[in-house]
Motif scaffolding. Sequence first.
Motif, short mmCIF file in Angstrom:
data_model
loop_
_atom_site.label_atom_id
_atom_site.label_comp_id
_atom_site.label_asym_id
_atom_site.label_seq_id
_atom_site.Cartn_x
_atom_site.Cartn_y
_atom_site.Cartn_z
N GLY A 1 0.82 -1.18 -0.02
CA GLY A 1 0.17 0.05 0.09
C GLY A 1 0.86 1.40 0.22
N ARG B 1 -0.75 -0.38 -4.42
CA ARG B 1 -2.39 -0.35 -4.73
C ARG B 1 -2.83 0.90 -4.91
N GLY B 2 -3.58 0.96 -5.81
CA GLY B 2 -4.51 2.08 -6.20
C GLY B 2 -3.89 3.05 -7.17
N GLU B 3 -4.11 4.25 -7.19
CA GLU B 3 -3.76 5.12 -8.23
C GLU B 3 -2.35 5.84 -7.84
N TYR C 1 1.89 1.16 -10.58
CA TYR C 1 0.45 0.99 -9.82
C TYR C 1 -0.32 0.15 -10.42
N ASP D 1 -4.70 -0.87 -10.12
CA ASP D 1 -5.96 -0.63 -9.79
C ASP D 1 -6.46 -1.48 -8.55
N ARG D 2 -7.25 -1.32 -8.17
CA ARG D 2 -7.62 -2.06 -6.63
C ARG D 2 -8.14 -3.70 -7.37
N TYR E 1 -5.17 -5.36 -8.26
CA TYR E 1 -4.20 -5.79 -7.12
C TYR E 1 -4.89 -6.99 -6.25
N ARG E 2 -6.17 -7.12 -6.23
CA ARG E 2 -6.74 -8.07 -5.45
C ARG E 2 -6.44 -9.54 -6.11
N THR F 1 -6.16 3.14 3.39
CA THR F 1 -6.06 2.61 1.88
C THR F 1 -6.64 1.15 1.86
N GLY F 2 -6.88 0.62 2.94
CA GLY F 2 -7.27 -1.09 2.60
C GLY F 2 -6.37 -1.92 3.44
N ASP G 1 -3.44 -4.13 4.00
CA ASP G 1 -2.09 -4.22 3.34
C ASP G 1 -1.61 -5.29 3.83
#
Length: 282
Positions: free
Chosen positions: A40, A65-67, A88, A90-91, A94-95, A271-272, A274
């Motif tokens: 993250g 993870r993310g933008e 990077y 996107d979520r 990333y999952r 950010t979720g 990690d």
Amino acid sequence: MEELLDPELGEVRVFLVHDDNKPRKLKHNLGHRRLLTFGGAYSNHIRAVAEAGRRHGIETIGVIRGEEHLPLNPVLSYAAACGMTLTYLDRAAYRRKHTREVQDWLRERWGGDVAILPEGGSNAAAVRGCAELPGEITGDYDVICCPVGTGGTLAGISAGLPEGRRAIGFAVLKGAGFLAGEVARLQREAYRRTWSNWEINLDYHFGGYAKSTPDLERFIAKYQVERTYVAKMLYGILDLVRQGAFAPGTRIVAVVTGQPSTSVAACGAPTGFDSGEPRCLR
């Protein structure tokens, strides 16, 4: 070892062993020319890999993870300053970072010779690094405890324990029943066997990863410990002692894997999950 002195412990003794598990996890993962890993935006794992890459002359790639958000936060700025290339996902992608599809795509983009290290750094090589910790503890003890995010540290500690000792991991995230399977899987990958000298306590997550409660906040203020991992483990240990879970005279080692930190709110929006990496800056 530093003894934790608290009248509530009674005849149970608790000793703190300060140990940064990041270098242990990376120690046997550095024999590559190029290393790619995940994290993250506030991941200490990303920071540690970047620093190790700079120190050992390894090209590092951090998949975040993310933008992208500019300017970079202090963790990512430090990683970039160490020479890490940041990219990077996107979520949704990333999952699926652990899937063959995503990893094949990453190798196609970054080269077939790139070594891929999982988020949090827990793999067979990391387990072997963490297994060295028990042998470095000079004092006598009966139980060793550690926080659990991805399971790698507990898997290694269990594998390195002398006969007659046991390990207890304290999960820092909610719904962590899957971690028992992860610890066993990591041990099999590292040693082709498992150990039965460990367990994971799921009762002290305080609402989930990086979550807290007023009770935990008071505990953190009293003991001045790192909040995401160490506080939950120590709170759990002391609470179990109060419940009589440990016989009088038991000697417990608590592995302190981080220093006191500021709150997640002070660092930036969460950010979720990690995979066991703190989102806050130290």
